[in-house]
Design a protein around this motif. Structure first.
Motif, PDB file in Angstrom:
ATOM      1  N   ASP A 136       0.884  -1.241  -0.054  1.00 54.85           N
ATOM      2  CA  ASP A 136      -0.020   0.050  -0.060  1.00 54.85           C
ATOM      3  C   ASP A 136       0.898   1.335  -0.027  1.00 54.85           C
ATOM      4  O   ASP A 136       0.358   2.312   0.346  1.00 54.85           O
ATOM      5  N   GLY A 137       2.074   0.968  -0.479  1.00 56.05           N
ATOM      6  CA  GLY A 137       2.986   2.127  -0.690  1.00 56.05           C
ATOM      7  C   GLY A 137       3.976   2.235   0.650  1.00 56.05           C
ATOM      8  O   GLY A 137       4.994   3.028   0.800  1.00 56.05           O
ATOM      9  N   THR A 138       4.016   1.342   1.325  1.00 59.15           N
ATOM     10  CA  THR A 138       4.756   0.827   2.650  1.00 59.15           C
ATOM     11  C   THR A 138       5.611  -0.187   2.525  1.00 59.15           C
ATOM     12  O   THR A 138       5.184  -1.285   2.016  1.00 59.15           O
ATOM     13  N   ALA A 143       9.177   4.108  -1.374  1.00 56.44           N
ATOM     14  CA  ALA A 143       9.132   3.119  -0.288  1.00 56.44           C
ATOM     15  C   ALA A 143      10.334   2.313  -0.503  1.00 56.44           C
ATOM     16  O   ALA A 143      10.739   1.979   0.563  1.00 56.44           O
ATOM     17  N   THR A 151       7.073  -3.573   3.884  1.00 57.09           N
ATOM     18  CA  THR A 151       6.792  -4.515   4.913  1.00 57.09           C
ATOM     19  C   THR A 151       8.039  -5.525   5.122  1.00 57.09           C
ATOM     20  O   THR A 151       8.855  -5.479   4.277  1.00 57.09           O
TER      21      THR A 151
END
Length: 300
Positions: free
Chosen positions: A52-54, A85, A56
């Motif tokens: 989602d744009g992050t 990111a 992880t």
């Protein structure tokens, strides 16, 4: 030879076609914003991850072993979400990385009044989304130079294939024949996007390549050809000026050009479908036109 581990940011229609063409038993990870799409990715041979744009921990762990990075995510107002990111990760924490492929659009060329353009042509983007694409292309190419890895930009024309074509539109009653005098578009079958991606990745080739067919053609001709294969009457022609279109659809008609593909041919890639007629003939004869997911993998 080291086995490839491929990571696709934005494993949508084109990314899944690429994964289905995997004949090397390469490991392929791919992202989607929606966990509901995980099963579709698995069916295409992709290990699904949410993005989602992050960045992880799961994505970071996969990237550390990634040899080939494919980006098929559109830029946003804040820039390229993938670069935002993972730029630092690419620079400092992807020791296995050999190659970067960025899926862009021939929309970066803008309007050339129906004239021919190749990769050396001036980019005159008209829409905001195409302006952002030009900026993203430049950033990915510059990053490749900074880390001394080949980066490739694939400029794609109008994408079609199983589940997404004029045959489907005729069957479900949504086909229209909009007519704007002298307007032409190039197209590209998803199997040739997959084929070109694999070819460029296999050779770790860098640069900019138009991935498009040989036959820029008026859109109404494509619908008429599909109707002839189906043995049905084509829908009536609709003058463009009086047609009801979304702002985005109308903007596509504001760009008129013929896109050349000589560079990728010169690099050694042979198109499976040189034009829409060849592709539609194959899809209609084989029945491979309705469902874009339930297909046999294309063999390279």
């Amino acid at each position: 030879m080291t086995r490839k581990q491929i990571f696709i940011f934005g494993a949508g229609y084109s990314g899944r076609a690429f994964a289905r063409a995997n004949s090397e038993a390469a490991t392929i990870f791919g992202t989607t914003r929606s966990p509901e799409k995980f099963e579709a990715l698995r069916q295409a041979g992709i290990v699904p991850l949410a993005f989602d744009g992050t960045l992880t921990p799961e994505i970071g762990a996969a990237l550390r072993k990634t040899t080939h990075l494919v980006i098929s995510v559109a830029p946003e107002d804040a820039g390229d979400p993938v670069l935002n990111a993972i730029r630092a990760t690419i620079i400092a924490d992807m020791p296995a990385l050999e190659w970067i492929g960025y899926l862009s659009t021939v929309g970066v060329y803008g309007d050339h009044g129906g004239g021919w353009v190749d990769e050396a042509a001036e980019c005159r983007p008209v829409s905001k989304r195409s302006m952002m694409r030009v900026a993203a292309e430049q950033e990915w190419l510059r990053l490749g130079e900074d880390i001394d890895r080949p980066a490739t930009v694939l400029r794609l024309s109008g994408i079609y294939g199983p589940g997404r074509n004029a045959l489907v539109n005729l069957e479900n009653g949504t086909a229209r024949r909009l007519v704007k005098p002298d307007q032409v578009f190039n197209r590209i079958h998803c199997d040739d996007i997959a084929g070109a991606l694999w070819y460029l990745a296999d050779g770790n080739r860098g640069g900019i390549f138009n991935v498009t067919d040989d036959l820029p053609a008026p859109p109404q001709d494509v619908v008429a050809y599909a109707a002839s294969l189906m043995g049905v009457a084509p829908p009536p022609e609709i003058p463009f000026d009086g047609a009801e279109l979304s702002p985005m659809a109308r903007s596509f008609y504001g760009e008129n050009k013929r896109v050349a593909n000589a560079a990728i041919k010169a690099a050694g890639y042979s198109f499976r479908f040189r034009d829409y007629r060849t592709a539609f003939d194959y899809m209609w004869k084989s029945g491979d036109w309705r469902d874009g997911e339930a297909r046999s993998p294309m063999k390279r």
